[in-house]
Structure formats: C-alpha cells, structure tokens
Enzyme design. Structure first.
Site, PDB file in Angstrom:
ATOM      1  N   LYS A   1       1.412  21.928  17.017  1.00 40.63           N
ATOM      2  CA  LYS A   1       1.438  23.252  16.766  1.00 40.63           C
ATOM      3  C   LYS A   1       2.796  23.673  15.970  1.00 40.63           C
ATOM      4  O   LYS A   1       2.881  24.583  15.457  1.00 40.63           O
ATOM      5  CB  LYS A   1       1.292  23.892  17.967  1.00 40.63           C
TER       6      LYS A   1
HETATM    7  C1  LIG Z   1      -3.751  22.418  20.014  1.00 42.76           C
HETATM    8  C2  LIG Z   1      -3.884  20.830  20.355  1.00 42.76           C
HETATM    9  C3  LIG Z   1      -4.966  20.327  19.935  1.00 42.76           C
HETATM   10  C4  LIG Z   1      -6.164  20.792  19.436  1.00 42.76           C
HETATM   11  O1  LIG Z   1      -6.007  21.398  18.166  1.00 42.76           O
HETATM   12  P1  LIG Z   1      -6.963  22.646  17.749  1.00 42.76           P
HETATM   13  O2  LIG Z   1      -6.614  23.031  16.377  1.00 42.76           O
HETATM   14  O3  LIG Z   1      -6.973  23.581  18.735  1.00 42.76           O
HETATM   15  O4  LIG Z   1      -8.448  21.943  17.384  1.00 42.76           O
HETATM   16  C5  LIG Z   1      -5.089  18.826  20.282  1.00 42.76           C
HETATM   17  N1  LIG Z   1      -4.148  18.289  20.505  1.00 42.76           N
HETATM   18  C6  LIG Z   1      -2.958  18.841  20.741  1.00 42.76           C
HETATM   19  C7  LIG Z   1      -1.620  17.922  21.452  1.00 42.76           C
HETATM   20  C8  LIG Z   1      -2.701  20.135  20.928  1.00 42.76           C
HETATM   21  O5  LIG Z   1      -1.722  20.763  21.341  1.00 42.76           O
END
Ligand SMILES: *Cc1c(COP(=O)(O)O)cnc(C)c1O
Length: 493
Positions: free
Chosen positions: A108
């Site tokens: 993120k």
């Molecule tokens: C948010 C997140 C995901 C999922 O990603 P999306 O874009 O919501 O599908 C997967 N792995 C981690 C570690 C995350 O923080």
C-alpha cells in the site's frame, strides 16, 4: 475525464475525482478511455521508475501539469529507502515482484506515499479553502500506510482508528510511530466492524461535519477506492515487464502471467489496466485465501457474500466485498445501468449474477484460493526449494500459481506479486517454517532474520526501540478526540 461506474454521464476532472474518492451516486470513478501505449512500449519499459510513473500518470491526470506530477512522484518515493522503490527476484523461471520496500513494509506504500501530494494539488485545483481531515478505520495495513504518507504534509491531517487488541504488534507500533503533529491514531474498544461503524457514522453526522468545517476542515477518507491509487499501481507492472526483458526471463514482446494476492481487487485491477493499455500480459491470476468470494466469482459468474467471514493468517485479504470489482464490471460491460443493478442486487440479496454474455469477458483472469494449511505449506516448500521466504499473503499467490500450472499447460513465465515483508507477519511465517514462536517480538524477528540470512530491515529495528503507548477510547469518545486533534493544529498554524 472520469465517470461514475453507476452513471456514465456523471463526469468530472482528475482532480475532482481524486478529491471526492467516491462519486455522489455511490459509484467509483473510472477513466472514460484507457490510453494505448503499444507503439511507445519499448521506450517506456526502459525508463527509470519515477520517469515511467510520470509518463503514465500524465496520460490520466488531465488537469495536472507534467512538472506537478513529477513533483508529487519524487516527493512520495523519497520516503523509500531504495530506488527504484521495489525489488525483483528470480525464482526458477518466474519472477517475484517485491512491493514492500516502503515505510510500512506492505504494497500500500506504493500508492499511499504519493497520494497525499496529489490530494494537496487537487485541493488547489478545485479551489477548496478548507484543509482535509482524513479519517480511516483500519485493521492494520491501510492505517499505517496512510499515516506514513500524510505525516508532515501541509493541508492534510489524518486519524486512524483500529480495534483495540486486534491488530498485530508491528502494525500497532507502526501507526504509533507515524503519529505526529498532523497524524494520530487511537485504539477503539470493540472489533473492526465497531471501528468502521464509528467512523462511517461521522460522515453522516451533520453537526459533527459543521463543527469540523468551523475549524477549517473538510472530511475525507483514505479508502482503497481512490482512482489515484489504481493509477499509481499500473506503473510497477510496466516496470517489471522491463525488468523481465533486461534479466532475460522473456524477449521483448513475449508475454508474462501476473499473479496477485487479492482482497479489495485494487492491485490486480491495475494489472488489468496495464494489459488493456498494451502491456503484453497473458493471464491475470487472482489469488485468494480461505475467504474465496473472488475465486468463486471467476469460476461461476456468481458473486455471493452470504458466507461466513473467516479470520486468516493473511488478514489484509480477509474481505468479502471486493470494492474494486465494480470497476471491472463496468469495463467489461460499458453499461453503468447494469453495474448499478448488480450492486443493488448485492446490497439487497447478498449476491449478484453476471449475465452469461459477459462471462467470456473474464477470460483475462484465472482464480485460485488456498486454505490456511496450504499457505503455511507453501512458505515451507519455497524456503526449502529456493531459500526464499514469503510472507503469508504472497505465499497465497505462489500457491495459486502452482495450482494454475498443475491444471493448465502453460509455460509462460509469471510475475508473482509480493505484497508484504515476511517480517511484518513473523509469527505465522515462523510457524510455517516449523520454528518455535516465542511470543517475544524482538526475539521472533531476530530468529526469522537469521533463517533468512539477512539483517533485520532498518524500519523494523526502529520499531523495536521505540514503543509508544496507544490511547484507548470508547467509540462514544470518537468525536471529542477528533475535535481536540483538530483544534490542536489550528493553534499551531
Ligand atoms: C491490501 C493488501 C492486499 C490486497 O490488495 P487489494 O488491492 O486490496 O486486492 C494483499 N496483501 C497485502 C499485504 C495487503 O496489505
């Protein structure tokens, strides 16, 4: 220009879409048309990361100048300790794309480190006088990444609310560490739903909104559906394609599969955009944990949330409503009335059924899910075979790729997207490796680093030194703590 997935004729500029997050009719913003980069591909994939990001964003941000975009991108990625802000590892014939080298060790950061600068520019472009107060209920990863990105950004303030006792020790320490004059976090008594209810309630409370307005703030949220987050995520798919050519995994113009551990469907949707923009991608493989709504949807055409929500060892993928899927529905149908109807079905009956004629439009995707024990076994197996340690989320992607290879005869090299550092989920990873979990954070992290034959990353070491105490509040206190937080800054300014 951008329109709502639920109303084709509701159109806004890029800065308006970024600022609003969600369209007024409850739909999500989508780009009217995706640019095709095919003719320019060979030049683009060999650009450095930031230049590539600027070129791609410039195609989408119609009311931003290129220099403004460059400034936002440079500002965001200066928070990373590596340039480029990602790493690529080769495992056998496949590639692992590590997107966890930002401040909070999860993918993120790739978008949330740049989003704040884009929000500030959007405030200027839309002539908004107030500053933004960003409130977020978080189960861990989004809160820390949002606070980290917003910290020290003028005109933005952010507060994250997490369920008391229900986020990991590392996630809690990260949020506390990212607290500053303009960022803060609180542990709220209750579970994640209680946090979300308390925060959502604020957005509907007119008196509270007036109070906040009187203090010079407009409310906003760091939700995962902001279009800017998706645009920033397109960049690394182009970049990794270039890396695959440079490290001779493929020849220019050969295809790659992409495997993405998915929750809210944002990361993999960005891969879909990259493919539609002319990047030579073959299958987009959607990997889920035991909350496998997406797997079932791709395999049956029915999206059904009438099922038990399960807490897993890959908590950032514990999601039943994958918000960004609404955007895919729009792109495959170009029919905002249909999307509106399907979303209406989902909220009234708990499911929707994709019309048969659209099923074939899902052929870009494959979908697989892993159980908890399969996830743990995958971590162990990859470590034994390659000496490489996945976190619990990324292991789901690797396992999904193995299932795909077992079922389908496809020798296309694949990019497995790794979304978190194994240190962020150390106890589960140690368990997978058959190691003793002491429960002492420092000790467990050191054990994992030793097995990984690495130094502990600096961001983790810093967390072990600093240990601020969280403020625990009742949900009834949420307004008073925010009001106090807002007046504080007013005096400072
Ligand atoms: C948010 C997140 C995901 C999922 O990603 P999306 O874009 O919501 O599908 C997967 N792995 C981690 C570690 C995350 O923080």
């Amino acid at each position: 220009m951008y329109n709502s997935t639920r109303n084709q004729s509701l159109m806004v500029s890029a800065s308006a879409a970024i600022l609003k997050g969600l369209a007024d009719d409850g739909g999500l913003f989508v780009s009217k048309k995706l640019p095709n980069l095919n003719a320019d591909l060979e030049r683009l994939i060999h650009l450095d990361y930031q230049s590539l990001a600027v070129e791609i964003l410039s195609l989408f941000l119609n009311d931003f100048r290129k220099e403004e975009i460059a400034e936002c991108v440079a500002n965001g990625y200066s928070k990373f300790r590596s340039d480029p802000p990602l790493k690529v590892q080769k495992l056998g014939n496949d590639i692992v794309l590590e997107l966890f080298h930002g401040q909070t060790l999860a993918f993120k950061d790739m978008a949330l480190s740049v989003l704040p600068s884009l929000l500030v520019k959007s405030l200027e472009k839309q002539n908004v006088q107030e500053d933004l107060l960003i409130l977020t209920a978080t189960s861990g990863d989004t809160g820390s990444a949002a606070l980290s990105g917003i910290k020290d950004t003028k005109r933005l303030k952010a507060a994250a609310f997490f369920p008391d006792g229900a986020v990991s020790e590392i996630q809690k320490r990260q949020m506390l560490r990212e607290s500053s004059a303009n960022t803060t976090c609180y542990a709220l008594k209750g579970n994640f739903d209680d946090c979300q209810r308390a925060v959502k309630g604020l957005f509907k409370d007119e008196r509270f909104i007036e109070d906040i307005d009187a203090r010079g703030y407009r409310l906003s949220t760091a939700n995962s559906i902001n279009i800017a987050r998706l645009l920033l995520q397109i960049v690394y798919y182009f970049y990794v394609y270039g890396e695959a050519v440079r490290n001779k995994t493929i020849k220019f113009y050969e295809k790659l599969n992409v495997v993405v551990p998915s929750g809210n469907f944002g990361n993999i949707l960005a891969a879909y955009y990259a493919k539609k923009m002319g990047l030579p991608l073959n299958k987009l493989i959607c990997a889920s944990n035991q909350n496998k709504v997406l797997t079932d949807f791709f395999n049956s055409g029915v999206y059904d949330i009438k099922r038990e929500f399960k807490l897993s060892i890959s908590p950032s993928m514990d999601i039943l409503i994958a918000s960004n899927l609404e955007r895919l529905l729009y792109h495959i149908s170009s029919d905002s009335e249909l999307v509106k109807d399907l979303m209406e079905d989902l909220s009234t009956t708990g499911e929707f059924v994709l019309p048969e004629r659209l099923r074939r439009k899902l052929r870009d995707f494959e979908a697989y899910s892993l159980s908890e024990s399969e996830t743990l076994a995958t971590i162990k197996k990859v470590q034994a075979e390659y000496g490489y340690i996945f976190d619990t989320h990324s292991a789901v992607a690797w396992g999904a790729l193995e299932s795909y290879k077992n079922e389908q005869n496809d020798s296309t090299p694949s990019v497995v997207v790794s979304t978190a550092s194994p240190y962020k989920f150390a106890p589960a990873v140690l368990e997978a490796l058959g190691e003793n979990v002491s429960g002492d954070l420092t000790k467990d992290l050191e054990t994992l680093a030793q097995i990984n034959r690495q130094e502990l990353p600096a961001v983790i070491r810093e967390l072990l030194v600093e240990n601020k105490k969280e403020q625990v509040i009742e949900s009834s206190e949420i307004q008073s703590v925010i009001n106090a937080f807002c007046s504080g800054s007013h005096n400072e300014a």
